[in-house]
Design a protein around this motif. Sequence first.
Motif, short mmCIF file in Angstrom:
data_model
loop_
_atom_site.label_atom_id
_atom_site.label_comp_id
_atom_site.label_asym_id
_atom_site.label_seq_id
_atom_site.Cartn_x
_atom_site.Cartn_y
_atom_site.Cartn_z
N TRP A 19 0.81 -1.22 0.00
CA TRP A 19 0.00 0.00 0.00
C TRP A 19 0.84 1.26 0.00
CZ3 TRP A 19 -4.25 -0.75 -2.07
CH2 TRP A 19 -4.98 -1.91 -1.85
N VAL A 20 2.03 1.21 0.55
CA VAL A 20 2.92 2.38 0.53
C VAL A 20 3.34 2.69 -0.91
CG1 VAL A 20 5.15 3.29 1.30
CG2 VAL A 20 3.70 2.00 2.91
N ALA A 21 3.68 1.64 -1.66
CA ALA A 21 4.07 1.83 -3.06
C ALA A 21 2.90 2.33 -3.90
CB ALA A 21 4.62 0.53 -3.64
N VAL A 22 1.71 1.77 -3.64
CA VAL A 22 0.52 2.22 -4.36
C VAL A 22 0.26 3.69 -4.05
CG1 VAL A 22 -1.97 1.91 -4.63
CG2 VAL A 22 -0.50 -0.10 -4.41
N ALA A 23 0.35 4.04 -2.78
CA ALA A 23 0.12 5.43 -2.36
C ALA A 23 1.14 6.37 -3.00
CB ALA A 23 0.19 5.53 -0.85
N ASP A 24 2.40 5.96 -3.06
CA ASP A 24 3.42 6.79 -3.69
C ASP A 24 3.10 7.03 -5.16
OD1 ASP A 24 4.85 7.01 -1.33
OD2 ASP A 24 6.34 5.48 -1.88
N GLU A 25 2.64 5.98 -5.83
CA GLU A 25 2.29 6.10 -7.26
C GLU A 25 1.11 7.06 -7.47
OE1 GLU A 25 2.45 5.47 -11.32
OE2 GLU A 25 3.88 4.71 -9.85
N LEU A 26 0.16 7.01 -6.54
CA LEU A 26 -1.04 7.83 -6.68
C LEU A 26 -0.90 9.21 -6.04
CD1 LEU A 26 -3.76 5.14 -5.93
CD2 LEU A 26 -2.97 5.95 -8.16
N GLY A 27 0.14 9.39 -5.22
CA GLY A 27 0.35 10.67 -4.57
C GLY A 27 -0.61 10.91 -3.42
N CYS A 28 -0.88 9.86 -2.65
CA CYS A 28 -1.79 10.00 -1.52
C CYS A 28 -1.30 9.14 -0.36
CB CYS A 28 -3.22 9.58 -1.92
SG CYS A 28 -3.39 7.84 -2.35
N ASP A 29 -2.09 9.08 0.69
CA ASP A 29 -1.78 8.29 1.87
C ASP A 29 -2.10 6.81 1.60
OD1 ASP A 29 -3.30 7.28 4.68
OD2 ASP A 29 -1.37 8.30 4.93
N ALA A 30 -1.38 5.91 2.26
CA ALA A 30 -1.59 4.47 2.06
C ALA A 30 -2.99 4.04 2.45
CB ALA A 30 -0.55 3.67 2.85
N THR A 31 -3.54 4.63 3.49
CA THR A 31 -4.89 4.29 3.92
C THR A 31 -5.90 4.69 2.84
OG1 THR A 31 -4.24 4.66 6.21
CG2 THR A 31 -6.59 4.62 5.75
N LEU A 32 -5.70 5.84 2.23
CA LEU A 32 -6.58 6.29 1.16
C LEU A 32 -6.44 5.39 -0.07
CD1 LEU A 32 -8.62 8.28 0.01
CD2 LEU A 32 -6.70 9.77 -0.60
N ALA A 33 -5.23 5.00 -0.41
CA ALA A 33 -5.00 4.12 -1.55
C ALA A 33 -5.73 2.79 -1.35
CB ALA A 33 -3.51 3.88 -1.75
N GLN A 34 -5.66 2.25 -0.15
CA GLN A 34 -6.34 1.00 0.15
C GLN A 34 -7.86 1.17 0.06
OE1 GLN A 34 -5.28 -0.74 3.89
NE2 GLN A 34 -6.33 -2.65 3.45
N ALA A 35 -8.37 2.27 0.58
CA ALA A 35 -9.81 2.54 0.52
C ALA A 35 -10.27 2.69 -0.93
CB ALA A 35 -10.14 3.79 1.32
N MET A 36 -9.45 3.32 -1.76
CA MET A 36 -9.81 3.49 -3.17
C MET A 36 -9.90 2.14 -3.87
SD MET A 36 -7.46 6.86 -3.91
CE MET A 36 -7.38 6.64 -5.66
N ALA A 37 -8.94 1.26 -3.60
CA ALA A 37 -8.94 -0.07 -4.21
C ALA A 37 -10.15 -0.88 -3.73
CB ALA A 37 -7.65 -0.80 -3.88
N GLU A 38 -10.47 -0.78 -2.46
CA GLU A 38 -11.62 -1.50 -1.92
C GLU A 38 -12.92 -0.97 -2.52
OE1 GLU A 38 -11.21 -1.17 2.32
OE2 GLU A 38 -9.54 -2.58 2.36
N ARG A 39 -13.00 0.33 -2.68
CA ARG A 39 -14.21 0.91 -3.29
C ARG A 39 -14.36 0.45 -4.73
NH1 ARG A 39 -16.03 7.25 -3.47
NH2 ARG A 39 -17.99 6.88 -4.53
N TYR A 40 -13.27 0.40 -5.48
CA TYR A 40 -13.32 -0.08 -6.86
C TYR A 40 -13.81 -1.52 -6.89
CZ TYR A 40 -11.96 -1.77 -11.41
OH TYR A 40 -11.99 -2.35 -12.66
N ARG A 41 -13.25 -2.36 -6.02
CA ARG A 41 -13.65 -3.77 -5.97
C ARG A 41 -15.13 -3.89 -5.60
NH1 ARG A 41 -11.05 -5.83 -1.59
NH2 ARG A 41 -12.98 -5.46 -0.48
#
Length: 58
Positions: A19-41
């Motif tokens: 999630w840290v790598a995903v967050a870095d790619e998206l330019g956001c916090d890791a918690t937000l990146a995880q929430a975004m992926a969960e919402r998409y799913r």
Amino acid sequence: MDEQLHELAWQLSEAGHDWVAVADELGCDATLAQAMAERYRDNTDARAQETQFRLFDV
């Protein structure tokens, strides 16, 4: 645009990125990146459920 970011978060996590790598790619916090992926799913699952026909409805 939001849906594309959510999908990208999901794709990156499915590709094995943490999630840290995903967050870095998206330019956001890791918690937000995880929430975004969960919402998409969740949204994808809900759309699939809506369009799926019932096998044994007669």
